[in-house]
Design an enzyme around this catalytic site. Structure first.
Site, PDB file in Angstrom:
ATOM      1  N   THR A 138       0.864  -1.174  -0.026  1.00 53.27           N
ATOM      2  CA  THR A 138      -0.035  -0.197  -0.025  1.00 53.27           C
ATOM      3  C   THR A 138       1.053   1.233   0.124  1.00 53.27           C
ATOM      4  O   THR A 138       1.884   1.213   0.521  1.00 53.27           O
ATOM      5  CB  THR A 138      -0.824  -0.110   1.363  1.00 53.27           C
ATOM      6  N   ASP A 139       0.430   2.341  -0.541  1.00 52.22           N
ATOM      7  CA  ASP A 139       1.058   3.570  -0.569  1.00 52.22           C
ATOM      8  C   ASP A 139       1.192   4.146   0.943  1.00 52.22           C
ATOM      9  O   ASP A 139       1.846   5.134   1.202  1.00 52.22           O
ATOM     10  CB  ASP A 139       0.508   4.676  -1.627  1.00 52.22           C
ATOM     11  N   GLU A 140       0.479   3.667   1.769  1.00 57.15           N
ATOM     12  CA  GLU A 140       0.305   4.213   3.079  1.00 57.15           C
ATOM     13  C   GLU A 140       1.723   3.893   3.812  1.00 57.15           C
ATOM     14  O   GLU A 140       1.917   4.637   4.923  1.00 57.15           O
ATOM     15  CB  GLU A 140      -0.565   3.436   4.104  1.00 57.15           C
ATOM     16  N   TYR A 163      -1.333  -0.219  11.161  1.00 49.08           N
ATOM     17  CA  TYR A 163      -1.422  -0.951   9.767  1.00 49.08           C
ATOM     18  C   TYR A 163      -0.465  -0.666   9.000  1.00 49.08           C
ATOM     19  O   TYR A 163       0.112  -1.556   8.471  1.00 49.08           O
ATOM     20  CB  TYR A 163      -2.904  -0.447   9.169  1.00 49.08           C
ATOM     21  N   LYS A 167       2.658  -3.141   7.263  1.00 53.12           N
ATOM     22  CA  LYS A 167       2.865  -3.275   5.857  1.00 53.12           C
ATOM     23  C   LYS A 167       4.162  -2.905   5.658  1.00 53.12           C
ATOM     24  O   LYS A 167       4.781  -3.459   4.655  1.00 53.12           O
ATOM     25  CB  LYS A 167       1.720  -2.582   5.077  1.00 53.12           C
TER      26      LYS A 167
END
Length: 349
Positions: A138-140, A163, A167
């Site tokens: 994810t870009d997060e 979260y 990741k």
């Protein structure tokens, strides 16, 4: 026939991916899913294809993972399985760490052991031809942006929630298995997905179902958090493009070129449903809420030739129509009835 292991295939992106691949490719697909709250086999109930196999199991369970690799002679992995909702990670960070980090490491170990041509030689970097482990991230993991700029594949990782930290950690484990052991891997980092079959705790389906019921639409803070929105079908095509043609060890950002503020999304949904803004309620922002994400997808478009096919106007309109015309699917999710589908279909009589 070659075998692809899809982890988390009963989830939103995984289920869309499996359907796409069965329509377009000649692979046997093994779907390994623990069927936690977001895993819904009803999404896949219309599949009637001998190439598709479902296995209920947890990616943290080494015995189960090893059995899947050995039984089905897995030659490629698309790893979706993850705890993924930021709000839940704030309340239960331990579940995110064990699933997203340790579960990924269990899968990597199995892939290395089954694909390495000399598994007992710790120095061996020789693998069977065509094997690949694709880790869907994810870009997060990049943290947050200011009003300008884009995330590139070389942007430093700076996660701000449990979260995204889990990741980012799993991304680094995947990278380490390539650098240390030579395992053929790719990491994809996508922007916010939307489309059919998304679990209704996410922004777009949540707002659609609440708006339809005449309920208030809770928007965090001032609603000006900006995300780059990517249709799930575009994302699935991009993942397979990376699996087929990505350079071993490389990261590929996948974005939809659709930056929108959260409150703008909510207002567009209301407009499509023929409702006004009176249902919107601004609520206290969540802790560590990133202000803006935006993806630079130049690498995947120039090197691999992928581009998003959906415009946001088209994609959102189709998505709203899908949820409006599938109220039973939403009702099953909200009531929890979907969780009994596995027992109904697979329990031993």
């Amino acid at each position: 026939m070659k075998t692809l292991l899809v982890t988390g295939g009963a989830g939103f992106i995984g289920s869309n991916f499996i359907k796409m691949l069965l329509e377009n490719e000649q692979w046997r697909i093994v779907n390994l899913d623990a069927l936690t709250y977001a895993g819904n086999l009803e999404t896949l109930q219309d599949i009637d294809d001998p190439r598709y196999v479902f296995v209920k199991g947890d990616i943290r369970d080494r015995e189960t993972v090893e059995s899947v690799f050995a039984t089905y002679d897995v030659t490629r992995v698309i790893h979706f399985a993850a705890e993924s909702h930021v709000d839940r990670s704030i309340v239960e960070p331990d579940v995110f760490l064990t699933t997203n980090v340790l579960g990924t490491q269990v899968l990597l170990d199995a892939a290395k052991r089954h694909w390495n041509l000399r598994p007992d030689d710790k120095h061996s970097r020789d693998y069977s031809e065509g094997v690949k482990f694709v880790h869907v991230s994810t870009d997060e993991v990049y943290g947050t942006l200011g009003p300008d700029g884009l995330f590139t594949e070389t942007t430093p990782l700076a996660p701000n929630s449990p979260y995204s930290a889990s990741k980012a950690s799993s991304d680094l484990i995947v990278r380490a298995y390539h650098e240390t052991y030579g395992l053929p891997v790719n990491i994809t980092r996508c922007s916010n997905n939307y489309g059919p079959y998304q679990f209704p705790e996410k922004l777009i389906p949540l707002m659609i179902q609440r708006a339809e019921r005449g309920e208030t639409l809770p928007v965090y803070g001032d609603g000006q958090q900006i995300r780059d929105w990517l249709h799930v079908k575009d994302h699935c095509v991009a993942i397979w493009t990376v699996a087929e043609r990505g350079r071993d060890g490389d990261v590929y950002n996948i974005g939809g070129n659709n930056e929108q503020a959260n409150v703008t999304i909510v207002r567009l949904i209301l407009e499509l449903l023929g409702k006004d803004d009176s249902q919107i309620t601004f609520v206290t922002d969540r802790p560590g809420h990133d202000r803006r994400y935006a993806i630079d997808n130049t690498k995947i478009t120039t090197e691999l030739g992928w581009r998003p096919a959906y415009t946001f106007d088209q994609g959102l309109r189709e998505t709203v129509d899908w949820y409006v015309t599938h109220p039973d699917w939403i009702d099953h999710i909200v009531s929890g009835d979907y969780a009994h589908y596995y027992d109904k279909m697979y329990a031993k009589g």
